[in-house]
Every structure is written in structure tokens, then in C-alpha cells.
Design a protein around this motif. Structure first.
Motif, PDB file in Angstrom:
ATOM      1  N   GLN A  22      11.297  -0.361   1.199  1.00 22.18           N
ATOM      2  CA  GLN A  22      12.411  -0.008   0.538  1.00 22.18           C
ATOM      3  C   GLN A  22      12.997  -1.196  -0.073  1.00 22.18           C
ATOM      4  OE1 GLN A  22      14.534   3.311   1.993  1.00 22.18           O
ATOM      5  NE2 GLN A  22      16.165   2.124   2.665  1.00 22.18           N
ATOM      6  N   SER A  23      13.102  -2.270   0.564  1.00 22.79           N
ATOM      7  CA  SER A  23      13.956  -3.302   0.319  1.00 22.79           C
ATOM      8  C   SER A  23      13.116  -3.781  -1.052  1.00 22.79           C
ATOM      9  CB  SER A  23      14.065  -4.302   1.433  1.00 22.79           C
ATOM     10  OG  SER A  23      12.889  -4.974   1.634  1.00 22.79           O
ATOM     11  N   LYS A  24      11.726  -3.887  -0.956  1.00 19.83           N
ATOM     12  CA  LYS A  24      11.115  -4.475  -1.934  1.00 19.83           C
ATOM     13  C   LYS A  24      11.151  -3.594  -3.233  1.00 19.83           C
ATOM     14  CE  LYS A  24       6.741  -6.970  -2.929  1.00 19.83           C
ATOM     15  NZ  LYS A  24       5.481  -7.472  -2.377  1.00 19.83           N
ATOM     16  N   TYR A  25      10.664  -2.240  -3.162  1.00 24.38           N
ATOM     17  CA  TYR A  25      10.391  -1.308  -4.423  1.00 24.38           C
ATOM     18  C   TYR A  25      11.546  -0.432  -4.564  1.00 24.38           C
ATOM     19  CZ  TYR A  25       5.715  -3.280  -3.673  1.00 24.38           C
ATOM     20  OH  TYR A  25       4.553  -4.108  -3.962  1.00 24.38           O
ATOM     21  N   VAL A  26      12.596  -0.160  -3.907  1.00 25.65           N
ATOM     22  CA  VAL A  26      13.369   0.898  -4.089  1.00 25.65           C
ATOM     23  C   VAL A  26      14.008   0.861  -5.502  1.00 25.65           C
ATOM     24  CG1 VAL A  26      15.644  -0.064  -2.857  1.00 25.65           C
ATOM     25  CG2 VAL A  26      15.137   2.536  -2.889  1.00 25.65           C
ATOM     26  N   ALA A  27      14.294  -0.495  -5.836  1.00 31.01           N
ATOM     27  CA  ALA A  27      14.816  -0.330  -7.394  1.00 31.01           C
ATOM     28  C   ALA A  27      14.237   0.178  -8.490  1.00 31.01           C
ATOM     29  CB  ALA A  27      14.974  -2.145  -7.648  1.00 31.01           C
ATOM     30  N   THR A  28      12.677   0.619  -8.018  1.00 30.91           N
ATOM     31  CA  THR A  28      11.682   1.127  -9.054  1.00 30.91           C
ATOM     32  C   THR A  28      11.745   2.630  -8.903  1.00 30.91           C
ATOM     33  OG1 THR A  28       9.775   0.931  -7.745  1.00 30.91           O
ATOM     34  CG2 THR A  28      10.303  -1.175  -9.303  1.00 30.91           C
ATOM     35  N   THR A  29      12.529   2.991  -8.040  1.00 33.89           N
ATOM     36  CA  THR A  29      12.617   4.841  -7.876  1.00 33.89           C
ATOM     37  C   THR A  29      13.213   5.432  -9.010  1.00 33.89           C
ATOM     38  OG1 THR A  29      14.483   4.658  -6.654  1.00 33.89           O
ATOM     39  CG2 THR A  29      12.236   4.424  -5.537  1.00 33.89           C
ATOM     40  N   PRO A  30      12.788   6.663  -9.270  1.00 37.37           N
ATOM     41  CA  PRO A  30      13.277   7.123 -10.723  1.00 37.37           C
ATOM     42  C   PRO A  30      14.754   7.545 -10.458  1.00 37.37           C
ATOM     43  CG  PRO A  30      11.315   8.302  -9.975  1.00 37.37           C
ATOM     44  CD  PRO A  30      11.494   7.244  -9.085  1.00 37.37           C
ATOM     45  N   TRP A  34      14.398   5.985   2.833  1.00 37.84           N
ATOM     46  CA  TRP A  34      13.326   6.607   3.828  1.00 37.84           C
ATOM     47  C   TRP A  34      13.900   7.421   5.124  1.00 37.84           C
ATOM     48  CZ3 TRP A  34      12.724   5.747   8.834  1.00 37.84           C
ATOM     49  CH2 TRP A  34      13.145   4.509   9.494  1.00 37.84           C
ATOM     50  N   GLU A  35      15.210   6.852   5.548  1.00 37.16           N
ATOM     51  CA  GLU A  35      15.618   7.460   6.590  1.00 37.16           C
ATOM     52  C   GLU A  35      16.050   8.925   6.351  1.00 37.16           C
ATOM     53  OE1 GLU A  35      16.752   4.475   5.499  1.00 37.16           O
ATOM     54  OE2 GLU A  35      17.023   3.246   7.124  1.00 37.16           O
ATOM     55  N   THR A  49       9.371  -0.395  10.272  1.00 36.02           N
ATOM     56  CA  THR A  49       9.726  -1.687   9.948  1.00 36.02           C
ATOM     57  C   THR A  49       8.758  -1.614   8.509  1.00 36.02           C
ATOM     58  OG1 THR A  49       9.943  -2.656  12.086  1.00 36.02           O
ATOM     59  CG2 THR A  49       9.208  -4.139  10.246  1.00 36.02           C
ATOM     60  N   ALA A  50       7.755  -0.948   8.377  1.00 35.89           N
ATOM     61  CA  ALA A  50       6.990  -1.103   7.222  1.00 35.89           C
ATOM     62  C   ALA A  50       7.801  -0.408   6.059  1.00 35.89           C
ATOM     63  CB  ALA A  50       5.673  -0.467   7.246  1.00 35.89           C
ATOM     64  N   LEU A  51       8.464   0.780   6.306  1.00 30.60           N
ATOM     65  CA  LEU A  51       9.176   1.420   5.483  1.00 30.60           C
ATOM     66  C   LEU A  51      10.430   0.845   4.934  1.00 30.60           C
ATOM     67  CD1 LEU A  51       8.888   5.010   6.621  1.00 30.60           C
ATOM     68  CD2 LEU A  51       8.482   4.457   4.476  1.00 30.60           C
ATOM     69  N   THR A  52      11.053  -0.037   5.890  1.00 30.99           N
ATOM     70  CA  THR A  52      12.270  -0.708   5.627  1.00 30.99           C
ATOM     71  C   THR A  52      11.823  -1.715   4.608  1.00 30.99           C
ATOM     72  OG1 THR A  52      13.403  -0.094   7.625  1.00 30.99           O
ATOM     73  CG2 THR A  52      14.148  -2.197   6.625  1.00 30.99           C
ATOM     74  N   ALA A  53      10.842  -2.575   4.886  1.00 35.76           N
ATOM     75  CA  ALA A  53      10.084  -3.564   4.049  1.00 35.76           C
ATOM     76  C   ALA A  53       9.890  -3.008   2.701  1.00 35.76           C
ATOM     77  CB  ALA A  53       9.158  -4.325   4.503  1.00 35.76           C
ATOM     78  N   ARG A  56       0.863  -1.158  -0.014  1.00 38.56           N
ATOM     79  CA  ARG A  56       0.053   0.137  -0.001  1.00 38.56           C
ATOM     80  C   ARG A  56       0.899   1.177  -0.148  1.00 38.56           C
ATOM     81  NH1 ARG A  56      -5.530  -0.425   2.891  1.00 38.56           N
ATOM     82  NH2 ARG A  56      -6.610  -2.436   1.793  1.00 38.56           N
ATOM     83  N   LEU A  57       2.087   1.257   0.514  1.00 38.80           N
ATOM     84  CA  LEU A  57       2.992   2.480   0.709  1.00 38.80           C
ATOM     85  C   LEU A  57       3.466   2.742  -0.894  1.00 38.80           C
ATOM     86  CD1 LEU A  57       5.160   1.724   3.529  1.00 38.80           C
ATOM     87  CD2 LEU A  57       3.519   3.684   3.503  1.00 38.80           C
ATOM     88  N   GLU A  58       3.797   1.305  -1.533  1.00 39.49           N
ATOM     89  CA  GLU A  58       4.160   1.422  -2.836  1.00 39.49           C
ATOM     90  C   GLU A  58       2.950   2.202  -3.745  1.00 39.49           C
ATOM     91  OE1 GLU A  58       6.436   1.055  -6.561  1.00 39.49           O
ATOM     92  OE2 GLU A  58       6.776   1.214  -4.490  1.00 39.49           O
ATOM     93  N   HIS A  59       1.830   1.840  -3.737  1.00 37.93           N
ATOM     94  CA  HIS A  59       0.565   2.389  -4.112  1.00 37.93           C
ATOM     95  C   HIS A  59       0.448   3.614  -4.062  1.00 37.93           C
ATOM     96  CE1 HIS A  59      -3.516   2.594  -6.353  1.00 37.93           C
ATOM     97  NE2 HIS A  59      -3.805   2.954  -5.048  1.00 37.93           N
TER      98      HIS A  59
END
Length: 144
Positions: free
Chosen positions: A90-98, A62-63, A84-88, A17-20
Motif C-alpha cells: 500500500q505504501s509503495k503502490y496506493v498512489a496508482t489506484t483508480p 487494505w484494512e 506487513t506485505a499489504l502495508t508495504a 507480486r501483489l501489485e502484479h
């Protein structure tokens, strides 16, 4: 346009949901200002905003996004589940950041093995140019 991420006080949205929310905010930003809020404006909205700032390529993680938010709004807090949610996320979705995509493009264009540090800091143009490239890549992917 708006989205709603229902969650209880002190309970963050899931990484998905954070990614969304982050993808929505980055897209909406192209049309104007974006408002992110929760009932108290300290935790849940801050959690979502951290993801948005990273997804937009404004902060690398996120930090650092949280530090920037706190500098302007000191009452913001992230509890352990939010971190914890932000760390999860980031590890799952950070590769898709511009920013990450721009860094990878720069690395491909240069000799990444010869200069990994300078490659990691490479940025391609302004934030707007990066977002336009991501949008174009997204359109091309949808056309396939």
C-alpha cells in the motif's frame, strides 16, 4: 488468462507480486468475473484480494478491504507477514489506484487548499468510468 503467485502456506507474495496480481485482476475484471484462490482460501488469497479491491478503487486501504472480506467470509485470516506485505504494498503502490487518481483529479479541478476534506472524498463517476480513465491514461503513456 491466469497468473500464478507461488508462495508457501502462511507466506504472502511480495509487495511487487501483489501489485502484479492487483493490476492483472483489475484488467481481467473488464472482461468478466475474476477468481482469486489459494489452497485453503483463508490467507494468501485474502492477501491478494485485499490488494485487488484497493487497486480497483473499491476500498481506500487494505484494512477496509479485509473487513469487507471478513464480513462475507469470516474464516479469512491475515498473519503478521501478510499484514506487513499489504502495508508495504500500500505504501509503495496506493498512489496508482483508480480511486486515488480520481481523488487527485477532483482536487486539481477544485480548490484543494480551501476544502481538503471534501476534496479527499471526491469521486469521479462510477467505478467503471474510473477504470476507463485509468486504462486511457495507460494507453496514452504507452504511446509516448
Amino acid at each position: 488468462k491466469y497468473i500464478l503467485l507461488p508462495c508457501w502456506d502462511g507466506v504472502p507474495p511480495t509487495p511487487d507480486r501483489l501489485e502484479h496480481a492487483a493490476v492483472f485482476a483489475v484488467g481481467a475484471r473488464q472482461s468478466g468475473d475474476v477468481l482469486v484462490h489459494c489452497a485453503h482460501g483463508r490467507g494468501r488469497s485474502t492477501t491478494a484480494m485485499c490488494a485487488c479491491l484497493v487497486k480497483a478503487g473499491i476500498h481506500p486501504d487494505w484494512e477496509s478491504a479485509f473487513e469487507a472480506i471478513r464480513a462475507r467470509r469470516p474464516v479469512c485470516r491475515l498473519n503478521r507477514p501478510m499484514r506487513t506485505a499489504l502495508t508495504a504494498w500500500q505504501s509503495k503502490y496506493v498512489a496508482t489506484t483508480p480511486r486515488r487518481l480520481a481523488d487527485e483529479d477532483a482536487c486539481i479541478a477544485s480548490d484543494a487548499a480551501a476544502a481538503p476534506r471534501s476534496c479527499a472524498r471526491a469521486m469521479l463517476g462510477s467505478m467503471q468510468a474510473v477504470l476507463q480513465r485509468v486504462a486511457a491514461a495507460s494507453r496514452r503513456a504507452k504511446e509516448k
